[in-house]
Design a protein around this motif. Structure first.
Motif, PDB file in Angstrom:
ATOM      1  N   UNK A 380       0.806  -1.214  -0.012  1.00  0.00           N
ATOM      2  CA  UNK A 380       0.010   0.019   0.055  1.00  0.00           C
ATOM      3  C   UNK A 380       0.963   1.321  -0.101  1.00  0.00           C
ATOM      4  N   UNK A 381       0.392   2.284  -0.359  1.00  0.00           N
ATOM      5  CA  UNK A 381       0.774   3.565  -0.343  1.00  0.00           C
ATOM      6  C   UNK A 381       0.206   4.465   0.214  1.00  0.00           C
ATOM      7  N   UNK A 382       0.805   5.757   1.129  1.00  0.00           N
ATOM      8  CA  UNK A 382       0.040   6.361   2.002  1.00  0.00           C
ATOM      9  C   UNK A 382       0.392   7.872   1.599  1.00  0.00           C
ATOM     10  N   UNK A 383      -0.372   8.789   1.808  1.00  0.00           N
ATOM     11  CA  UNK A 383      -0.192  10.201   1.761  1.00  0.00           C
ATOM     12  C   UNK A 383      -0.992  10.893   2.983  1.00  0.00           C
ATOM     13  N   UNK A 384      -0.375  11.699   3.828  1.00  0.00           N
ATOM     14  CA  UNK A 384      -0.729  12.363   5.028  1.00  0.00           C
ATOM     15  C   UNK A 384      -0.735  13.746   5.054  1.00  0.00           C
ATOM     16  N   UNK A 393      -3.526   4.037  -0.987  1.00  0.00           N
ATOM     17  CA  UNK A 393      -3.814   3.041  -2.391  1.00  0.00           C
ATOM     18  C   UNK A 393      -3.459   1.835  -2.058  1.00  0.00           C
ATOM     19  N   UNK A 394      -4.301   0.686  -2.262  1.00  0.00           N
ATOM     20  CA  UNK A 394      -3.935  -0.704  -2.106  1.00  0.00           C
ATOM     21  C   UNK A 394      -4.205  -1.323  -3.259  1.00  0.00           C
ATOM     22  N   UNK A 398      -8.303   3.092  -3.923  1.00  0.00           N
ATOM     23  CA  UNK A 398      -7.845   4.232  -3.430  1.00  0.00           C
ATOM     24  C   UNK A 398      -9.022   4.823  -2.580  1.00  0.00           C
ATOM     25  N   UNK A 399      -8.606   5.127  -1.406  1.00  0.00           N
ATOM     26  CA  UNK A 399      -9.232   6.027  -0.379  1.00  0.00           C
ATOM     27  C   UNK A 399      -8.880   7.107  -0.085  1.00  0.00           C
ATOM     28  N   UNK A 439     -13.608   0.135   5.223  1.00  0.00           N
ATOM     29  CA  UNK A 439     -13.281  -0.111   6.525  1.00  0.00           C
ATOM     30  C   UNK A 439     -11.822  -0.583   6.737  1.00  0.00           C
ATOM     31  N   UNK A 440     -11.275  -1.509   5.700  1.00  0.00           N
ATOM     32  CA  UNK A 440     -10.018  -2.030   5.708  1.00  0.00           C
ATOM     33  C   UNK A 440      -9.189  -0.949   5.434  1.00  0.00           C
ATOM     34  N   UNK A 441      -9.334  -0.292   4.429  1.00  0.00           N
ATOM     35  CA  UNK A 441      -8.490   0.843   4.069  1.00  0.00           C
ATOM     36  C   UNK A 441      -8.272   1.796   5.359  1.00  0.00           C
ATOM     37  N   UNK A 442      -9.434   2.166   5.770  1.00  0.00           N
ATOM     38  CA  UNK A 442      -9.429   3.170   6.801  1.00  0.00           C
ATOM     39  C   UNK A 442      -8.566   2.676   7.901  1.00  0.00           C
ATOM     40  N   UNK A 443      -8.865   1.508   8.252  1.00  0.00           N
ATOM     41  CA  UNK A 443      -8.023   0.932   9.468  1.00  0.00           C
ATOM     42  C   UNK A 443      -6.377   0.744   8.992  1.00  0.00           C
ATOM     43  N   UNK A 444      -6.252   0.316   7.885  1.00  0.00           N
ATOM     44  CA  UNK A 444      -4.772   0.315   7.333  1.00  0.00           C
ATOM     45  C   UNK A 444      -4.081   1.616   7.305  1.00  0.00           C
ATOM     46  N   UNK A 445      -4.896   2.940   6.903  1.00  0.00           N
ATOM     47  CA  UNK A 445      -4.381   3.944   6.914  1.00  0.00           C
ATOM     48  C   UNK A 445      -4.225   4.557   8.515  1.00  0.00           C
TER      49      UNK A 445
END
Length: 551
Positions: A380-384, A393-394, A398-399, A439-445
């Motif tokens: 996955x890739x993360x921007x914050x 992004x997984x 993309x969430x 939900x999965x992507x929010x938890x991973x984020x």
């Protein structure tokens, strides 16, 4: 906000005399001076990393640009490896550059925002940059152009000279880089006074060519961080070929800035060829974030974001998708679609320099993508953007998550989900239809945002009580064996030998301080089946490195 593609038209370019020479069929199969065959890279290549400032994914011809011609960048893309799914570290300057330099995404990095509502955030002694890594392993290093982290003072942890660059010429602070005709620039720790009549990008190109031409047997790292085409849209004279176009003055001059950037790239590649160093050099070209729409520039005129939504400051694709081109005479031309991100640069450069890669980075080496051999894929890739927006992004998903009252979000914030395989322009939010994925992507984020995970890494010195204390930190993932620590120079001290330094541990040895001259610590060791030598010159006031966390 840019929501999709618009019109395009053909426009002739300028500065044709600087165009890159074509590669002949015979040259395409040639072997470089260092023995690399087509499809490979020289051992420990020189690195020329060119970072544009606010250049959108769609602002080069290789990505479909038609209003602004970029023949030199297009030729690099045609002759090299063009990454179609490359991401910046952030949708704006300082956090993106921090990510690029340190190998961490903005869920872990030190600098996570631009200077807004307070002083410019700075790098610290906890930050190991790719320049420090390559400097340790024998590269001569330079940063020319926009550094982007304050404070504007010498001999402090955020200064380029302290963060691994032997040579620095340019702007230290973020806001100072908005001045194209500055009253001063920095050369290492000194201010160089100017009269305000000199165009900074021209000075940067001139200094970069001098660095390339310097007589040295060492491989080099040149980080050429131009401020083109950041606002304001300033160019010497008029807009050249674009002056008569029926656009606003800001748009005409923005086009001229992009054209100037293209010719600066050509000038640097020509300098490599003229110096006989092109065969042993890898050129990487990218941008720090998506296109800007500042001071009258309207990026939808140029389709600056290509088919992607939004622009600078947004975590939609248009704000974080950037051009990425890798060029070297030994590479086989190809297009690569595997996603890579700015935080992959540090492990990639360490890999190329045959230097042990630090552990617990967010980045992965994409060296294998340059040669077509394949490389590890991100899960996955993360921007914050703290207090504003985040994205993850997984695979194809993309969430995007907005903080309360940001970008029209209500008091609870807003979450959106997109399937990039079917909707690369992020026009159809399917969060409600895919609650499990959401939900999965929010938890991973949430799990991806936290403290700096790195281990102390490198060679440090401390001058105390008539001794030089040399400390070697193994911040990699593998043991370092047959370790010898000492002081380098004309009369090397007798080395102290240690059988093994495990990951996450360090060894410190004291040596009598030399009576005069430069103090340079040295470590010889084995790691990953290779012999390594680290060298580091002592810096006044230096102490052993400690890591701090940023929440």
């Amino acid at each position: 906000m840019i929501n999709g593609p618009s019109r395009r038209a053909l426009l002739a370019g300028t500065f044709a005399g600087l165009a890159l020479p074509a590669v002949t069929a015979a040259g395409a199969e040639a072997t470089s001076r260092s023995g690399s065959q087509k499809g490979s890279l020289p051992r420990r290549p020189n690195i020329l990393l060119i970072l544009a400032d606010d250049l959108g994914w769609g602002e080069i011809g290789a990505n479909g640009q038609r209003l602004i011609r970029t023949p030199n960048l297009d030729r690099l893309a045609a002759e090299g490896v063009q990454f179609k799914t490359a991401y910046s570290g952030a949708p704006l300057c300082a956090p993106s550059r921090c990510s690029l330099l340190t190998g961490l995404h903005n869920g872990h990095s030190t600098v996570r925002e631009n200077p807004e509502g307070g002083p410019q955030h700075a790098l610290t002694d906890a930050d190991l940059t790719f320049a420090e890594l390559l400097q340790l392993s024998g590269y001569r290093t330079a940063c020319i152009g926009k550094w982007g982290f304050g404070p504007e003072q010498p001999d402090q942890p955020s200064h380029p000279n302290v963060r691994g660059f032997d040579e620095f010429f340019g702007y230290i602070g973020h806001r100072h880089a908005h001045q194209y005709f500055p009253k001063y620039l920095w050369h290492n720790g000194q201010k160089v006074q100017l009269d305000g009549s000199k165009y900074a990008p021209h000075l940067f190109r001139q200094r970069a060519v001098e660095f390339i031409n310097a007589d040295s047997d060492q491989p080099f790292l040149l980080y050429f961080a131009t401020n083109l085409p950041h606002s304001p849209s300033v160019i010497p004279g008029d807009a050249g070929e674009y002056e008569t176009k029926p656009w606003t003055a800001a748009n005409r001059r923005h086009a001229a800035q992009v054209a100037r950037l293209d010719t600066d790239v050509a000038a640097l590649v020509r300098a490599l060829r003229d110096a006989g160093r092109a065969e042993d050099t890898l050129v990487l070209f990218t941008s720090d974030n998506g296109p800007h729409r500042e001071k009258g520039v309207t990026p939808w005129l140029f389709d600056s974001n290509g088919p992607y939504r939004a622009d600078k400051r947004d975590v939609y694709e248009g704000g974080i998708r950037v051009p990425l081109i890798a060029w070297s005479p030994g590479l086989r031309p190809r297009v690569e679609r595997q996603p890579v991100a700015a935080w992959d640069l540090l492990p990639t450069l360490a890999d190329l320099a045959e230097t042990p890669v630090p552990a617990h980075l967010d980045g992965l080496s994409f060296r294998g993508l340059l040669t077509g051999e394949g490389a590890p894929k991100h899960t996955h890739l993360v921007w914050n953007r703290p207090r504003k927006a985040q994205a993850i992004r997984r695979g194809r998903w993309k969430l995007v998550r907005f903080a309360p009252h940001i970008a029209g979000a209500g008091p609870e914030g807003r979450v959106e989900l997109y399937d990039l395989s079917r909707d690369p322009g992020e026009s159809r939010d399917i969060a409600a239809a895919r609650p499990q994925i959401t939900r999965e992507l929010m938890e991973l984020l949430d799990d991806s945002i936290g403290e700096d995970p790195r281990l102390p890494y490198g060679l440090r010195t401390e001058l105390t009580g008539g001794q030089v204390v040399v400390t070697l930190h193994n911040g990699s993932a593998v043991p370092w064996t047959q370790v010898e620590l000492g002081l380098d120079g004309k009369r090397r001290t007798r080395a102290h030998t240690v059988a093994r330094v495990d990951p996450g541990t360090a060894i410190s040895v004291g040596f009598p301080a030399p009576s005069g001259g430069r103090i340079t610590a040295r470590a010889d060791f084995q790691a990953g089946g290779r012999s390594h030598v680290f060298r580091r010159a002592h810096r006044g006031g230096e102490s052993p490195m400690t890591l701090t966390s940023t929440g």
